[in-house]
Design a protein around this motif. Sequence first.
Motif, PDB file in Angstrom:
ATOM      1  N   ASP A 187      42.521 -24.461  18.805  1.00  0.00           N
ATOM      2  CA  ASP A 187      43.242 -23.477  17.995  1.00  0.00           C
ATOM      3  C   ASP A 187      42.255 -22.726  17.107  1.00  0.00           C
ATOM      4  OD1 ASP A 187      45.416 -24.567  19.168  1.00  0.00           O
ATOM      5  OD2 ASP A 187      46.189 -25.581  17.373  1.00  0.00           O
ATOM      6  N   SER A 188      42.517 -21.439  16.933  1.00  0.00           N
ATOM      7  CA  SER A 188      41.683 -20.625  16.051  1.00  0.00           C
ATOM      8  C   SER A 188      42.558 -20.002  14.970  1.00  0.00           C
ATOM      9  CB  SER A 188      40.950 -19.534  16.840  1.00  0.00           C
ATOM     10  OG  SER A 188      41.871 -18.686  17.488  1.00  0.00           O
ATOM     11  N   TYR A 189      41.953 -19.795  13.815  1.00  0.00           N
ATOM     12  CA  TYR A 189      42.697 -19.306  12.656  1.00  0.00           C
ATOM     13  C   TYR A 189      42.023 -18.057  12.090  1.00  0.00           C
ATOM     14  CZ  TYR A 189      44.769 -23.989  12.664  1.00  0.00           C
ATOM     15  OH  TYR A 189      45.400 -25.158  13.029  1.00  0.00           O
ATOM     16  N   TYR A 190      42.837 -17.215  11.492  1.00  0.00           N
ATOM     17  CA  TYR A 190      42.321 -16.115  10.686  1.00  0.00           C
ATOM     18  C   TYR A 190      43.129 -16.104   9.404  1.00  0.00           C
ATOM     19  CZ  TYR A 190      40.714 -11.643   9.012  1.00  0.00           C
ATOM     20  OH  TYR A 190      40.147 -10.666   8.226  1.00  0.00           O
ATOM     21  N   LEU A 191      42.463 -16.361   8.291  1.00  0.00           N
ATOM     22  CA  LEU A 191      43.122 -16.403   6.991  1.00  0.00           C
ATOM     23  C   LEU A 191      43.075 -15.024   6.355  1.00  0.00           C
ATOM     24  CD1 LEU A 191      41.752 -19.805   5.612  1.00  0.00           C
ATOM     25  CD2 LEU A 191      43.901 -19.359   6.813  1.00  0.00           C
ATOM     26  N   VAL A 192      44.227 -14.504   5.994  1.00  0.00           N
ATOM     27  CA  VAL A 192      44.322 -13.209   5.326  1.00  0.00           C
ATOM     28  C   VAL A 192      44.158 -13.434   3.822  1.00  0.00           C
ATOM     29  CG1 VAL A 192      45.789 -11.198   4.915  1.00  0.00           C
ATOM     30  CG2 VAL A 192      45.870 -12.382   7.118  1.00  0.00           C
ATOM     31  N   PRO A 193      43.264 -12.701   3.167  1.00  0.00           N
ATOM     32  CA  PRO A 193      43.079 -12.888   1.712  1.00  0.00           C
ATOM     33  C   PRO A 193      44.256 -12.306   0.929  1.00  0.00           C
ATOM     34  CG  PRO A 193      41.720 -11.079   2.487  1.00  0.00           C
ATOM     35  CD  PRO A 193      42.346 -11.685   3.712  1.00  0.00           C
ATOM     36  N   LYS A 194      45.426 -12.940   1.096  1.00  0.00           N
ATOM     37  CA  LYS A 194      46.650 -12.393   0.517  1.00  0.00           C
ATOM     38  C   LYS A 194      46.571 -12.309  -1.007  1.00  0.00           C
ATOM     39  CE  LYS A 194      51.662 -12.966   0.484  1.00  0.00           C
ATOM     40  NZ  LYS A 194      52.836 -13.675   1.057  1.00  0.00           N
ATOM     41  N   ALA A 195      46.032 -13.338  -1.655  1.00  0.00           N
ATOM     42  CA  ALA A 195      45.963 -13.327  -3.116  1.00  0.00           C
ATOM     43  C   ALA A 195      45.112 -12.158  -3.607  1.00  0.00           C
ATOM     44  CB  ALA A 195      45.392 -14.653  -3.621  1.00  0.00           C
ATOM     45  N   LYS A 196      43.989 -11.913  -2.949  1.00  0.00           N
ATOM     46  CA  LYS A 196      43.122 -10.798  -3.341  1.00  0.00           C
ATOM     47  C   LYS A 196      43.803  -9.461  -3.078  1.00  0.00           C
ATOM     48  CE  LYS A 196      38.675 -13.132  -2.676  1.00  0.00           C
ATOM     49  NZ  LYS A 196      37.366 -13.097  -1.966  1.00  0.00           N
ATOM     50  N   ILE A 197      44.527  -9.388  -1.971  1.00  0.00           N
ATOM     51  CA  ILE A 197      45.245  -8.147  -1.655  1.00  0.00           C
ATOM     52  C   ILE A 197      46.293  -7.852  -2.720  1.00  0.00           C
ATOM     53  CG2 ILE A 197      46.884  -7.111  -0.032  1.00  0.00           C
ATOM     54  CD1 ILE A 197      45.347  -8.453   2.229  1.00  0.00           C
ATOM     55  N   LEU A 198      47.053  -8.874  -3.131  1.00  0.00           N
ATOM     56  CA  LEU A 198      48.081  -8.678  -4.146  1.00  0.00           C
ATOM     57  C   LEU A 198      47.476  -8.246  -5.475  1.00  0.00           C
ATOM     58  CD1 LEU A 198      50.430 -11.724  -3.407  1.00  0.00           C
ATOM     59  CD2 LEU A 198      50.772  -9.328  -2.789  1.00  0.00           C
ATOM     60  N   ARG A 199      46.368  -8.891  -5.875  1.00  0.00           N
ATOM     61  CA  ARG A 199      45.712  -8.514  -7.137  1.00  0.00           C
ATOM     62  C   ARG A 199      45.206  -7.081  -7.078  1.00  0.00           C
ATOM     63  NH1 ARG A 199      43.425 -13.750  -7.007  1.00  0.00           N
ATOM     64  NH2 ARG A 199      41.460 -12.882  -6.212  1.00  0.00           N
ATOM     65  N   ALA A 200      44.577  -6.722  -5.962  1.00  0.00           N
ATOM     66  CA  ALA A 200      44.021  -5.375  -5.845  1.00  0.00           C
ATOM     67  C   ALA A 200      45.122  -4.318  -5.844  1.00  0.00           C
ATOM     68  CB  ALA A 200      43.183  -5.272  -4.574  1.00  0.00           C
ATOM     69  N   GLU A 201      46.240  -4.600  -5.167  1.00  0.00           N
ATOM     70  CA  GLU A 201      47.331  -3.624  -5.123  1.00  0.00           C
ATOM     71  C   GLU A 201      47.999  -3.488  -6.490  1.00  0.00           C
ATOM     72  OE1 GLU A 201      48.132  -1.508  -2.850  1.00  0.00           O
ATOM     73  OE2 GLU A 201      46.644  -2.235  -1.428  1.00  0.00           O
ATOM     74  N   ARG A 202      48.156  -4.616  -7.214  1.00  0.00           N
ATOM     75  CA  ARG A 202      48.721  -4.521  -8.567  1.00  0.00           C
ATOM     76  C   ARG A 202      47.796  -3.724  -9.481  1.00  0.00           C
ATOM     77  NH1 ARG A 202      50.662 -10.010  -7.611  1.00  0.00           N
ATOM     78  NH2 ARG A 202      48.710 -10.842  -8.459  1.00  0.00           N
ATOM     79  N   LYS A 203      46.489  -3.937  -9.343  1.00  0.00           N
ATOM     80  CA  LYS A 203      45.527  -3.191 -10.153  1.00  0.00           C
ATOM     81  C   LYS A 203      45.577  -1.703  -9.822  1.00  0.00           C
ATOM     82  CE  LYS A 203      40.569  -2.872 -11.155  1.00  0.00           C
ATOM     83  NZ  LYS A 203      39.221  -3.440 -10.856  1.00  0.00           N
ATOM     84  N   ARG A 204      45.623  -1.388  -8.538  1.00  0.00           N
ATOM     85  CA  ARG A 204      45.693   0.011  -8.135  1.00  0.00           C
ATOM     86  C   ARG A 204      46.943   0.679  -8.673  1.00  0.00           C
ATOM     87  NH1 ARG A 204      48.672   2.838  -5.264  1.00  0.00           N
ATOM     88  NH2 ARG A 204      49.840   1.019  -4.550  1.00  0.00           N
ATOM     89  N   PHE A 205      48.091  -0.031  -8.578  1.00  0.00           N
ATOM     90  CA  PHE A 205      49.333   0.544  -9.075  1.00  0.00           C
ATOM     91  C   PHE A 205      49.274   0.724 -10.590  1.00  0.00           C
ATOM     92  CE2 PHE A 205      53.544  -0.016 -10.966  1.00  0.00           C
ATOM     93  CZ  PHE A 205      54.213   1.047 -10.377  1.00  0.00           C
ATOM     94  N   GLY A 206      48.699  -0.232 -11.307  1.00  0.00           N
ATOM     95  CA  GLY A 206      48.579  -0.116 -12.759  1.00  0.00           C
ATOM     96  C   GLY A 206      47.751   1.094 -13.165  1.00  0.00           C
ATOM     97  N   ILE A 207      46.626   1.322 -12.479  1.00  0.00           N
ATOM     98  CA  ILE A 207      45.786   2.485 -12.780  1.00  0.00           C
ATOM     99  C   ILE A 207      46.537   3.777 -12.471  1.00  0.00           C
ATOM    100  CG2 ILE A 207      43.677   3.700 -12.097  1.00  0.00           C
ATOM    101  CD1 ILE A 207      42.414   0.966 -11.573  1.00  0.00           C
TER     102      ILE A 207
END
Length: 354
Positions: A187-207
């Motif tokens: 089995d192979s996995y690919y982990l999506v950096p969901k926490a980083k994506i959420l932080r970056a999108e919240r920061k972008r929306f705040g700006i």
Amino acid sequence: METNTDRKIYRVDVGRFVFGFAVRTAVVFVVLWFFERPIRLWIYRLYANLHAYANDSILKFVSNESTSVLLIPAVVAGFLWAFFCVKTVIVERGEVRIKRMIGHGRIFPLTDYTFDSYIKLGSRIFKWGKRYLKIEDHDDSVKKIYLPFFGTGTYSALVSAIRAEDTELIPQEIRSEIAYENLVGEDSYYLVPKAKILRAERKRFGIFAALCIGGFALLIVLVISGAVQLGWYYMMLLIVFGIMVLSIPVELFRMLANMRRCPERFKKSGNFLFVDEKGFSLVRIEQITFTDAKAVSYSIYPKYRYMRIKTEDGIYKYCLGSAFSMPYQNYVNLCRGIEELFINDAMKIVYMQK
């Protein structure tokens, strides 16, 4: 677009051609109108020099203010300008052929060239994109073939067809070996950096929200205090910032909806692809559509990247952040990994500019 087993033909979109023809006609008309008076005076002087006098008819011609006579040459010139820009792209038997309306066109074998999408924004003010086919040979010489009048769907289908045709050139033995390893391997996995994506999108929306509200409030204060006069320029700024402020709730809803669709993990296990806990049989997947990593945004809002899995049960949509929140290479690696699962059925993977 026309397709058969061996050949896929991609032509311009009629609507875009008509619009391009209208724009070119308008440009030619303006140019002719600008130079109309000098042309009339030049004809008058030429006639006077040849005949040593000017009769009533030539004087009437010079003094005529009607510009309607310019419409016919403008239409003809605009149509020819648009017509000779038209290109047709044919993908067949390991080659890409690009044909103009006149001539045989050029043939690019896939064994000698690599192809990629390329979209160039028109300017900082007018954000419409110009679509190119980027062609690179083994000597790193790059050609960018402009494809005017190609719509988003046609352009995306063309890029996907070239990628699929390129995959077909891989020897069947190698493709079968890769498919077998995918089936029986670990089995192979690919982990999506969901926490980083959420932080970056919240920061972008705040700006974004802070700039919209701050700019609108500052303009209101300046106008009320009398520091600036409410002329047409500041009125337009107020309208623009007002629209941006009103769009904040819409953008917030869009961001929250996309983030709820953001997965944390992709897993390949045997003949299944798992997105978090949802499993999809590779055999039953009809198509997987990705947003092209190079797709651009024509507005101040980001271009979100989506993955849509189409099965007989419906379409499952996942959001993988945007260029602002998920690194380009991470997104490309995910797409390439899933492409490999369909190495014997490459047409199931489609890249869209939307």
